[in-house]
Design a protein around this motif. Structure first.
Motif, PDB file in Angstrom:
ATOM      1  N   MET A 159       0.851  -1.185   0.000  1.00 56.14           N
ATOM      2  CA  MET A 159       0.000   0.000   0.000  1.00 56.14           C
ATOM      3  C   MET A 159       0.888   1.236   0.000  1.00 56.14           C
ATOM      4  N   GLU A 160       0.470   2.220  -0.740  1.00 58.00           N
ATOM      5  CA  GLU A 160       1.193   3.485  -0.757  1.00 58.00           C
ATOM      6  C   GLU A 160       1.009   4.226   0.560  1.00 58.00           C
ATOM      7  N   LYS A 161       1.986   5.027   0.887  1.00 61.59           N
ATOM      8  CA  LYS A 161       1.891   5.871   2.084  1.00 61.59           C
ATOM      9  C   LYS A 161       1.499   7.280   1.667  1.00 61.59           C
ATOM     10  N   TRP A 162       1.155   8.080   2.659  1.00 60.70           N
ATOM     11  CA  TRP A 162       0.842   9.479   2.395  1.00 60.70           C
ATOM     12  C   TRP A 162       2.096  10.223   1.947  1.00 60.70           C
ATOM     13  N   ASP A 163       1.905  11.287   1.198  1.00 64.04           N
ATOM     14  CA  ASP A 163       2.977  12.239   0.910  1.00 64.04           C
ATOM     15  C   ASP A 163       3.115  13.083   2.170  1.00 64.04           C
ATOM     16  N   GLU A 164       4.232  13.015   2.829  1.00 61.09           N
ATOM     17  CA  GLU A 164       4.356  13.706   4.112  1.00 61.09           C
ATOM     18  C   GLU A 164       4.292  15.231   3.990  1.00 61.09           C
ATOM     19  N   ASN A 165       4.389  15.758   2.799  1.00 58.21           N
ATOM     20  CA  ASN A 165       4.265  17.205   2.603  1.00 58.21           C
ATOM     21  C   ASN A 165       2.836  17.627   2.263  1.00 58.21           C
ATOM     22  N   ALA A 166       1.933  16.663   2.143  1.00 52.91           N
ATOM     23  CA  ALA A 166       0.548  16.968   1.798  1.00 52.91           C
ATOM     24  C   ALA A 166      -0.174  17.588   2.997  1.00 52.91           C
ATOM     25  N   SER A 167      -1.188  18.350   2.709  1.00 49.96           N
ATOM     26  CA  SER A 167      -1.979  19.011   3.731  1.00 49.96           C
ATOM     27  C   SER A 167      -2.565  18.008   4.719  1.00 49.96           C
ATOM     28  N   GLY A 168      -2.381  18.298   6.015  1.00 54.53           N
ATOM     29  CA  GLY A 168      -2.970  17.485   7.062  1.00 54.53           C
ATOM     30  C   GLY A 168      -2.183  16.261   7.472  1.00 54.53           C
ATOM     31  N   VAL A 169      -1.087  15.961   6.802  1.00 53.14           N
ATOM     32  CA  VAL A 169      -0.327  14.749   7.123  1.00 53.14           C
ATOM     33  C   VAL A 169       0.627  15.033   8.280  1.00 53.14           C
ATOM     34  N   LEU A 170       0.506  14.205   9.309  1.00 57.49           N
ATOM     35  CA  LEU A 170       1.361  14.292  10.497  1.00 57.49           C
ATOM     36  C   LEU A 170       2.361  13.139  10.452  1.00 57.49           C
ATOM     37  N   ARG A 171       3.632  13.481  10.601  1.00 57.94           N
ATOM     38  CA  ARG A 171       4.679  12.464  10.700  1.00 57.94           C
ATOM     39  C   ARG A 171       4.947  12.240  12.177  1.00 57.94           C
ATOM     40  N   LEU A 172       4.735  11.012  12.627  1.00 59.10           N
ATOM     41  CA  LEU A 172       5.025  10.645  14.007  1.00 59.10           C
ATOM     42  C   LEU A 172       6.521  10.341  14.135  1.00 59.10           C
ATOM     43  N   PRO A 173       7.077  10.375  15.337  1.00 60.88           N
ATOM     44  CA  PRO A 173       8.510  10.134  15.498  1.00 60.88           C
ATOM     45  C   PRO A 173       8.997   8.813  14.895  1.00 60.88           C
ATOM     46  N   SER A 174       8.153   7.784  14.876  1.00 65.75           N
ATOM     47  CA  SER A 174       8.558   6.489  14.319  1.00 65.75           C
ATOM     48  C   SER A 174       8.622   6.508  12.798  1.00 65.75           C
ATOM     49  N   GLY A 175       8.100   7.577  12.180  1.00 67.06           N
ATOM     50  CA  GLY A 175       8.032   7.643  10.726  1.00 67.06           C
ATOM     51  C   GLY A 175       6.640   7.337  10.185  1.00 67.06           C
ATOM     52  N   ARG A 176       5.763   6.841  11.023  1.00 66.68           N
ATOM     53  CA  ARG A 176       4.383   6.607  10.587  1.00 66.68           C
ATOM     54  C   ARG A 176       3.769   7.940  10.153  1.00 66.68           C
ATOM     55  N   LEU A 177       2.965   7.880   9.090  1.00 71.70           N
ATOM     56  CA  LEU A 177       2.280   9.061   8.580  1.00 71.70           C
ATOM     57  C   LEU A 177       0.783   8.861   8.747  1.00 71.70           C
ATOM     58  N   VAL A 178       0.102   9.871   9.281  1.00 74.38           N
ATOM     59  CA  VAL A 178      -1.341   9.835   9.489  1.00 74.38           C
ATOM     60  C   VAL A 178      -1.896  11.159   8.984  1.00 74.38           C
ATOM     61  N   ARG A 179      -2.996  11.089   8.245  1.00 74.77           N
ATOM     62  CA  ARG A 179      -3.610  12.330   7.781  1.00 74.77           C
ATOM     63  C   ARG A 179      -4.776  12.705   8.687  1.00 74.77           C
ATOM     64  N   GLY A 180      -4.765  13.934   9.164  1.00 76.54           N
ATOM     65  CA  GLY A 180      -5.895  14.493   9.885  1.00 76.54           C
ATOM     66  C   GLY A 180      -6.694  15.356   8.930  1.00 76.54           C
ATOM     67  N   ARG A 181      -8.017  15.374   9.140  1.00 74.04           N
ATOM     68  CA  ARG A 181      -8.848  16.120   8.188  1.00 74.04           C
ATOM     69  C   ARG A 181     -10.159  16.518   8.835  1.00 74.04           C
ATOM     70  N   GLY A 182     -10.744  17.582   8.350  1.00 71.65           N
ATOM     71  CA  GLY A 182     -12.089  17.987   8.715  1.00 71.65           C
ATOM     72  C   GLY A 182     -13.059  17.491   7.668  1.00 71.65           C
ATOM     73  N   LEU A 183     -14.053  16.732   8.078  1.00 77.58           N
ATOM     74  CA  LEU A 183     -14.996  16.162   7.120  1.00 77.58           C
ATOM     75  C   LEU A 183     -15.906  17.208   6.483  1.00 77.58           C
ATOM     76  N   ARG A 184     -15.973  18.400   7.063  1.00 79.34           N
ATOM     77  CA  ARG A 184     -16.756  19.481   6.446  1.00 79.34           C
ATOM     78  C   ARG A 184     -16.144  19.941   5.130  1.00 79.34           C
ATOM     79  N   TYR A 185     -14.891  19.610   4.928  1.00 81.38           N
ATOM     80  CA  TYR A 185     -14.170  20.045   3.741  1.00 81.38           C
ATOM     81  C   TYR A 185     -13.948  18.838   2.837  1.00 81.38           C
ATOM     82  N   PRO A 186     -14.705  18.735   1.748  1.00 75.42           N
ATOM     83  CA  PRO A 186     -14.590  17.559   0.881  1.00 75.42           C
ATOM     84  C   PRO A 186     -13.192  17.437   0.272  1.00 75.42           C
ATOM     85  N   LEU A 187     -12.826  16.217  -0.027  1.00 71.77           N
ATOM     86  CA  LEU A 187     -11.536  15.977  -0.675  1.00 71.77           C
ATOM     87  C   LEU A 187     -11.567  16.555  -2.084  1.00 71.77           C
TER      88      LEU A 187
END
Length: 149
Positions: A1-29
């Motif tokens: 599976m592809e990972k997030w682009d860590e420079n993309a809006s809302g993407v948080l890089r955790l210290p381990s290197g894991r990437l998670v995207r945070g988002r507001g659902l009021r704002y459509p993709l």
């Protein structure tokens, strides 16, 4: 599976290197923006259907999760899945509940609980984690281990 682009809006890089995207659902993709393989939605009501796997935590706006042991289990699963999947964490606006959940993921990733809110504010959104009780929830998260904070 592809990972997030860590420079993309809302993407948080955790210290381990894991990437998670945070988002507001009021704002459509926007068209062409990658979709998650798994999402954790933090809402006071059932989220609308999506084309990817998701879990829902009943979490009213400006409050805490209704079922804290279930929330901890869901956050732990999201953290584990972020090692190899595109994981998204989202609420209505993408700051309070999402920021709180991201701070809890940071705690699971090794950030000291008393530093996790600052970490998320520095690396995700400076206004993340909106209420005093959300900040307290994060500080107590590491000791919850299935119990209520």
């Amino acid at each position: 599976m592809e990972k997030w682009d860590e420079n993309a809006s809302g993407v948080l890089r955790l210290p381990s290197g894991r990437l998670v995207r945070g988002r507001g659902l009021r704002y459509p993709l926007a068209p062409g923006v990658p979709t998650p393989s798994y999402a954790l939605y933090l809402l006071g009501h059932q989220p609308p259907p999506v084309d990817w796997e998701f879990d829902w935590i009943r979490w009213p706006d400006f409050r805490l999760p209704a079922d804290r042991p279930a929330a901890r289990a869901a956050l732990s699963e999201a953290w584990e899945r972020a090692a190899g999947e595109r994981v998204e964490v989202a609420c209505g606006g993408g700051r309070g509940r999402t920021g709180t959940a991201l701070a809890c993921l940071a705690v699971l990733d090794g950030v000291p609980a008393d530093e996790a809110v600052g970490y998320v504010r520095a690396h995700y959104d400076r206004r993340a984690v909106e209420t005093p009780w959300q900040r307290r929830y994060v500080r107590r998260f590491s000791g919850m281990a299935g119990a209520e904070a």
